[in-house]
Design an enzyme around this catalytic site. Structure first.
Site, short mmCIF file in Angstrom:
data_model
loop_
_atom_site.label_atom_id
_atom_site.label_comp_id
_atom_site.label_asym_id
_atom_site.label_seq_id
_atom_site.Cartn_x
_atom_site.Cartn_y
_atom_site.Cartn_z
N CYS A 58 0.72 -1.33 -0.02
CA CYS A 58 0.01 -0.06 -0.04
C CYS A 58 0.85 1.40 0.01
CB CYS A 58 -0.90 -0.09 1.27
SG CYS A 58 -2.49 0.83 0.78
N GLU B 38 -2.32 -9.04 3.90
CA GLU B 38 -2.90 -9.80 5.15
C GLU B 38 -4.19 -10.12 5.30
OE1 GLU B 38 -4.18 -5.73 5.65
OE2 GLU B 38 -2.42 -6.46 5.03
N HIS C 205 -3.56 -5.20 0.33
CA HIS C 205 -3.30 -5.58 1.74
C HIS C 205 -3.34 -7.17 1.61
CE1 HIS C 205 -3.83 -1.80 3.99
NE2 HIS C 205 -4.51 -1.33 2.82
#
Length: 379
Positions: A263, A355, A353
């Site tokens: 990001c 995660e 993202h």
């Protein structure tokens, strides 16, 4: 932001900087708040969205009409507080229903002083933002209500997102360590520009001991932990202001230490390589953005939150001060650069993202790719 206790029946008004207004009911805290109006297309994961530091100084409009159904729990937050400046929903849940719920979303917003509004046509608001672009906005309720002309003047006095240097406002002030789960395999220095809690956890799951460092960390701070790799996190604000993280990343690239950015970290890598950045009209936010990994040809559905992007050539590798670089990932909706990788040094980044707290998990392989870089460097 000024707030008072909650008042779900209190009238509220949302005022955009172009003069359009929406009237509804107060949701969460009562008072006034300002920020950049953006919309998120996720149908679930509102708790992770609220606590994502990348949303600092933004008023988030949820496109899904029903929000708050599962309440709020103590396990899913991505940081220690809610970061959004304001929250906009159409039809909030009257009573949450989930075995993990500890309190309602309305109660949580109120407790943390987050001014929101409900009962407005979020579809119309989203269409307006898609056509006109993200813009400054204010939400007013209770004693903050006044003549619309006066409220509009307040909105237009609020700071813009372009040119905003915000990562230092959300990053940790003190370094801390997230230990590896199981056998420790590697040590990573993670630069906190607005890191989400799940990110070091995903690395810890892979046997990585993560040293989370402040945004002000120097190269000496980074290499004092003897890292096998360096990670640059997500975060809020305009990457054009991030001169210190760019200089730090260049120092890491000069040493050829394996590097991974996500990001804001992707935008930092872009700048470190000599590319420009620019503000998107309304950005990518939600958990359903299609991205193609050009190295494999696979398409993944990804979690996004960014309003800026890297300006890099899509059609061929570019020469940079650190060797050749190419665009590794691209958004299939609008061809925005979604990833970069160096061909002559162990470094790569993505704009989204991996995660993926709240899902989806299509991009989890990127942490394994980071591990592979560190394994290759060690070998």
């Amino acid at each position: 932001m000024t707030t008072s206790n909650r008042g779900a029946t209190s009238p509220a008004v949302l005022v955009l900087e172009d003069g359009r207004t929406f009237r509804g009911r107060a949701y969460g805290a009562v008072g006034e708040t300002f920020g950049e109006a953006v919309f998120s297309t996720g149908m679930t994961g509102y708790q992770e969205t609220l606590t994502d530091p990348s949303y600092h100084r933004q008023v988030v409009v949820m496109t899904a009409p029903h929000i708050g159904n599962t309440g709020v729990n103590d396990e899913d937050p991505e940081s220690k507080r809610i970061w959004v400046s304001g929250y906009v929903v159409r039809d909030p849940a009257r009573t949450p229903s989930n075995w993990r719920s500890r309190r309602s979303l309305d109660e949580e917003l109120s407790a943390q002083g987050v001014v929101g509004i409900s009962g407005i046509d979020t579809r119309a608001l989203t269409r307006h933002l898609r056509e006109r672009g993200a813009m400054r906005v204010g939400i007013f309720s209770g004693a903050a209500l006044a003549d619309e002309a006066a409220l509009l003047a307040k909105v237009r006095e609020a700071p813009q997102m372009k040119g905003a240097d915000l990562s230092g406002e959300v990053a940790t002030e003190e370094a801390y360590v997230v230990p590896a789960i199981g056998t420790k395999r590697f040590t990573v220095a993670a630069i906190d520009l607005g890191i989400k809690g799940m990110t070091p956890h995903r690395m810890a799951e892979r046997g990585i001991e993560v040293h989370v460092l402040p945004a002000t960390a120097t190269a000496e701070d980074v290499y004092a932990v003897n890292p096998d790799g360096v990670f640059f996190s997500n975060g809020p604000g305009d990457p054009a202001t991030a001169d210190h993280p760019v200089a730090l990343m260049r120092a890491v690239l000069e040493r050829s230490t394996p590097l991974f950015g996500i990001c804001f970290g992707n935008q930092i890598l872009g700048r470190a390589l000599g590319f420009g950045t620019f503000k998107l009209k309304y950005g990518h936010r939600g958990i359903n953005q299609p991205v193609q990994d050009r190295t494999t040809g696979k398409v993944e559905v990804t979690a996004h939150n960014h309003g800026f992007a890297v300006d890099a050539p899509l059609d061929a590798p570019s020469d940079t001060p650190f060797g050749r670089a190419e665009v590794s990932h691209v958004c299939l909706n609008d061809n925005v650069v979604e990833g970069l990788r160096l061909l002559d040094r162990p470094a790569f980044s993505v704009q989204y993202h991996p995660e993926a707290a709240a899902g989806p998990h299509d991009a989890a392989y990127l942490f394994d790719r980071f591990v592979s870089l560190m394994e290759g460097q060690r070998a």
